[in-house]
Write an enzyme that holds these catalytic residues in place. Structure first.
Site, mmCIF file in Angstrom:
data_model
loop_
_atom_site.group_PDB
_atom_site.id
_atom_site.type_symbol
_atom_site.label_atom_id
_atom_site.label_comp_id
_atom_site.label_asym_id
_atom_site.label_seq_id
_atom_site.Cartn_x
_atom_site.Cartn_y
_atom_site.Cartn_z
ATOM 1 N N ASP A 103 2.749 17.557 14.221
ATOM 2 C CA ASP A 103 2.632 17.784 12.790
ATOM 3 C C ASP A 103 1.177 18.112 12.474
ATOM 4 O OD1 ASP A 103 1.310 15.360 12.781
ATOM 5 O OD2 ASP A 103 2.902 14.267 11.784
ATOM 6 N N GLY A 105 -1.049 16.848 10.416
ATOM 7 C CA GLY A 105 -1.978 15.807 10.019
ATOM 8 C C GLY A 105 -2.131 15.653 8.521
ATOM 9 N N GLN A 200 7.770 22.813 0.308
ATOM 10 C CA GLN A 200 7.417 21.732 -0.600
ATOM 11 C C GLN A 200 8.039 22.013 -1.971
ATOM 12 O OE1 GLN A 200 6.244 18.860 -0.050
ATOM 13 N NE2 GLN A 200 5.206 18.987 1.941
ATOM 14 N N ASP A 277 12.630 13.958 12.789
ATOM 15 C CA ASP A 277 11.767 12.954 13.407
ATOM 16 C C ASP A 277 11.682 11.778 12.452
ATOM 17 O OD1 ASP A 277 8.738 12.540 12.198
ATOM 18 O OD2 ASP A 277 9.657 14.418 11.558
#
Length: 392
Positions: A103, A105, A200, A277
């Site tokens: 990912d 971060g 998003q 995940d």
């Protein structure tokens, strides 16, 4: 236990994704790349700091995991990306020669770091480890992931915790889109590897659609849905998946980040998600909780002190099959490391078995039946536990 993952011979020298079967919106297939093939839908154990906590890499592989997740934020702080490259890259460092997704971060920067400042150029922050100052731009995030050597890299994004007001959600979504374009330019063309964008938009359908369309215009190798499982009810999460899914390409993988419970996984797979995940199975294992086909079992409960049954006598996982609940209860109550190891092993085994079961059910056109039978088994076991508690 899941299918034996002897998939290296099927790997592609390029990053490819195929759909083998569908059942409603759900699909099963495979992502292929030089380091191996990822069977989908897939659950990625989280190896935050170059380790899946309380597990040996070989154990994780033997349970059926085709890919693990590493975290850019934690690895950039310790041991550092340039050092990681000198040491041969993340695969060699952690003895995991199979695919790794990192990912960006961004989520950890927002949630863990102190004194952070965000602007168009990126995020300036102080480490939660030692207070040292760092700057993470979209370009630097991709550069770090390249130094780590990961196979699937994620764009840097701004993740807003829900609930939030529309102006904050909209600003974060638009900034994430601009950062996605910069990440795409930095990533360039890397044969056999992929960069995914992150949709998003919080819990606002129109912003989610705008984000998805903007990312699809970048023609990326895959698309994630981020900013969920951050405080919103499950119904909101599922509604956002249903909103976004029609706007994502059907020939590319879809990844729901940070999710979730077994029920979350089944409901999301039914809505077309290919990858997941979550720290839940490993974190739960370190806190005395076991996921099984009988639902979630809290081994701290005193009622297990003399329970000689294993967690699941039919499981192929030794942790579930070969140790009594009484022994696991004892390990948990005495804070023995072995208890954390065994319960983590059990939990990851259950998650991989669940994914394997869903892949088979989709191929057979019976995912709804599989999900219904699984939930019925959880409900029966929960009713039996409630009855036993009343009787005790």
């Amino acid at each position: 236990m899941s299918e034996t993952p002897s998939l290296r011979s099927n790997a592609s020298e390029h990053f490819t994704f195929r759909v083998d079967a569908t059942d409603g919106q759900a699909r099963t297939g495979a992502i292929s790349m030089p380091r191996g093939t990822i069977r989908t839908p897939a659950f990625m154990p989280v190896g935050t700091a170059a380790t899946v906590k309380a597990m040996y890499p070989g154990q994780v592989r033997d349970l059926g995991a085709d890919v693990v997740l590493g975290n850019t934020y934690h690895l950039m702080l310790r041991p550092g990306p340039e050092r990681m490259e000198r040491l041969g890259g993340l695969h060699h460092f952690m003895n995991w020669p199979h695919p790794i997704l990192t990912d960006s971060g961004g989520f950890q920067v927002m949630s863990l770091s102190a004194l952070r400042k965000l602007d168009e150029q990126g995020v300036t922050f102080r480490s939660h480890v030692d207070g040292s100052a760092h700057h993470m731009s979209p370009e630097r995030s991709i550069e770090i992931q390249g130094l780590l050597g990961s196979d699937i890299q994620m764009q840097l994004d701004e993740c807003v915790r829900l609930p939030a007001e529309r102006p904050a959600i909209e600003s974060a979504m638009r900034l994430s889109l601009r950062w996605a374009e910069r990440c795409r330019l930095q990533f360039g063309e890397q044969p056999g590897k992929a960069m995914f964008g992150i949709v998003q938009g919080g819990d606002l359908a129109d912003l989610r659609v705008e984000s998805a369309r903007g990312l699809v215009d970048l023609d990326l190798k895959g698309y994630a849905i981020g900013g969920l499982a951050v405080g919103e009810p499950q119904a909101v999460m599922l509604a956002m998946i249903e909103t976004v899914e029609p706007h994502l390409p059907r020939d590319k993988p879809r990844y729901l980040m940070g999710v979730g419970t077994p029920d979350d996984l089944m409901r999301s797979v039914a809505r077309g998600i290919d990858m997941f995940d979550c720290v839940m199975p490993t974190r739960a294992g370190r806190h005395g909780l076991a996921y099984t086909r009988f639902g979630r079992i809290n081994l701290r409960n005193a009622r297990f002190a003399e329970d000689t049954r294993p967690l699941d006598e039919t499981s192929a996982c030794p942790a579930a099959r070969d140790y009594s609940r009484a022994y696991l209860h004892h390990l948990v109550r005495t804070d023995e490391i072995l208890g954390m190891m065994l319960l983590t092993w059990n939990n990851l085994s259950y998650y991989q078995d669940l994914m394997s079961g869903m892949r088979g059910a989709i191929a057979a056109g019976r995912l709804a039946d599989f999900a219904g039978e699984t939930r019925e088994a959880w409900a029966r076991a929960e009713a039996e536990r409630a009855s036993a508690n009343l009787a005790g």
